[in-house]
Write a protein that holds these residues in place. Structure first.
Motif, short mmCIF file in Angstrom:
data_model
loop_
_atom_site.label_atom_id
_atom_site.label_comp_id
_atom_site.label_asym_id
_atom_site.label_seq_id
_atom_site.Cartn_x
_atom_site.Cartn_y
_atom_site.Cartn_z
N ARG A 124 0.91 -1.22 0.15
CA ARG A 124 0.15 0.08 0.06
C ARG A 124 0.82 1.37 -0.02
NH1 ARG A 124 -1.56 -3.43 3.54
NH2 ARG A 124 -0.76 -2.13 5.18
N ASN A 125 2.18 1.21 -0.52
CA ASN A 125 2.78 2.61 -0.92
C ASN A 125 2.36 3.22 -1.95
OD1 ASN A 125 5.01 2.30 1.03
ND2 ASN A 125 5.32 0.38 0.20
N ARG A 126 2.22 4.57 -1.85
CA ARG A 126 1.78 5.40 -2.95
C ARG A 126 2.97 6.30 -3.49
NH1 ARG A 126 -2.08 10.57 -2.94
NH2 ARG A 126 -0.19 11.58 -3.34
N LEU A 127 3.23 5.76 -4.86
CA LEU A 127 4.34 6.65 -5.56
C LEU A 127 3.67 7.48 -6.70
CD1 LEU A 127 5.72 4.25 -4.20
CD2 LEU A 127 7.16 3.83 -6.02
N ASP A 128 4.04 8.67 -6.52
CA ASP A 128 3.55 9.77 -7.45
C ASP A 128 4.42 9.54 -8.73
OD1 ASP A 128 1.57 10.06 -5.94
OD2 ASP A 128 2.12 12.10 -5.37
N PRO A 129 4.13 10.25 -9.76
CA PRO A 129 5.04 10.20 -11.03
C PRO A 129 6.26 10.87 -10.70
CG PRO A 129 2.88 11.00 -11.68
CD PRO A 129 2.85 10.74 -10.04
N SER A 130 7.35 10.28 -11.34
CA SER A 130 8.81 10.81 -11.30
C SER A 130 9.49 10.52 -9.90
CB SER A 130 8.84 12.20 -11.62
OG SER A 130 8.43 12.60 -12.82
N GLY A 161 8.94 0.24 3.95
CA GLY A 161 7.78 -0.60 4.78
C GLY A 161 6.56 -0.36 3.78
N ASP A 162 5.29 -0.31 4.76
CA ASP A 162 4.10 -0.23 4.35
C ASP A 162 3.44 1.18 4.25
OD1 ASP A 162 4.12 -2.95 4.18
OD2 ASP A 162 3.53 -3.33 6.24
N ASP A 163 2.57 1.46 3.61
CA ASP A 163 1.71 2.71 3.64
C ASP A 163 2.59 4.02 3.83
OD1 ASP A 163 -0.77 1.41 3.89
OD2 ASP A 163 0.30 0.46 5.94
#
Length: 244
Positions: free
Chosen positions: A21-27, A37-39
């Motif tokens: 559940r990691n969120r990786l935005d563009p670039s 880790g998580d989140d």
């Protein structure tokens, strides 16, 4: 792990371990030997596991960056991996790291810290849990910032900053307790009063350092004041002093 927007992919090298559940935005770019880790939330332009800014570093060496869970790392932040083989840079859990700054090789950042925009944390720095570092701060290599310490904006931290206190000035100097941070952390009046006594003994009594520490231990021994004493006794660079 998710990528936002759905048709845009972050750059992730091999030998990277990502939790759930990691969120990786563009670039966003995550280089080899990085563990996440998580989140966590990584905003645009974050680069993790970058090669250290160290002339002695060899790109062939294997070193690491380990980041915990539930961290927010905003735009244009870089965090380097360790510089010597098999060494590590560490970032704990639940930190809020604002935009446009750097954490250098072999730094150890605790948990629930806030690091504001345009701050530079040099190599081998230690930041204990719940510290607050304001914007534009430069932290010299090997310096330590204690638990629940608050560093004011544009301060040069070139000595150790003991826990629980407020620091300001062009060169880091103590200015009383970090009362806002202590109250937000749920400290009672009695715990804060003990720290006030410790501050007075340390900075306002004209006692030599070891005599002040001995009196803190004997006159106001609490979990926090004893941690303060241990922090100071372990200091290798020396602690900051009030401005004259």
């Amino acid at each position: 792990t998710t990528y936002s927007p759905a048709d845009s992919r972050a750059g992730i090298e091999s030998d990277v371990a990502l939790g759930a559940r990691n969120r990786l935005d563009p670039s966003v770019y995550i280089k080899r030997f990085t563990t996440l880790g998580d989140d966590n939330l990584l905003s645009t332009g974050v680069a993790l596991g970058t090669d250290p800014f160290d002339r002695a570093f060899s790109p062939a060496d294997r070193s690491y960056l380990k980041i915990g869970s539930r961290n927010i790392i905003r735009e244009h932040w870089t965090i380097s991996r360790g510089t010597k083989p098999e060494t590590v840079t560490v970032v704990g859990d639940d930190n809020y790291i604002m935009s446009s700054g750097h954490i250098a090789h072999n730094a150890v950042i605790g948990s629930r810290c806030t690091i504001a925009a345009c701050t530079l944390v040099a190599g081998y720095v230690t930041v204990e849990d719940q510290a607050f570092i304001s914007g534009g701060v430069g932290v010299h290599q090997f310096s330590k910032i204690g638990r629940l310490a608050m560093i004011g904006g544009n301060v040069r931290v070139n000595l150790d900053a003991p826990p629980y206190f407020l620091y300001a000035g062009l060169t880091v100097a103590p200015y009383g307790l970090n009362l806002v941070g202590l109250r937000r952390a749920g400290f009672t009046r009695d715990r804060i009063a003990a720290l006030k006594t410790a501050y007075k003994l340390l900075y306002q009594s004209n006692l030599r350092l070891e005599a002040a520490l001995a009196r803190i231990e004997s006159e106001t021994p609490t979990e926090e004041t004893l941690h303060l004493v241990r922090f100071i006794r372990s200091s290798e660079r020396g602690i900051c002093r009030p401005e004259e």
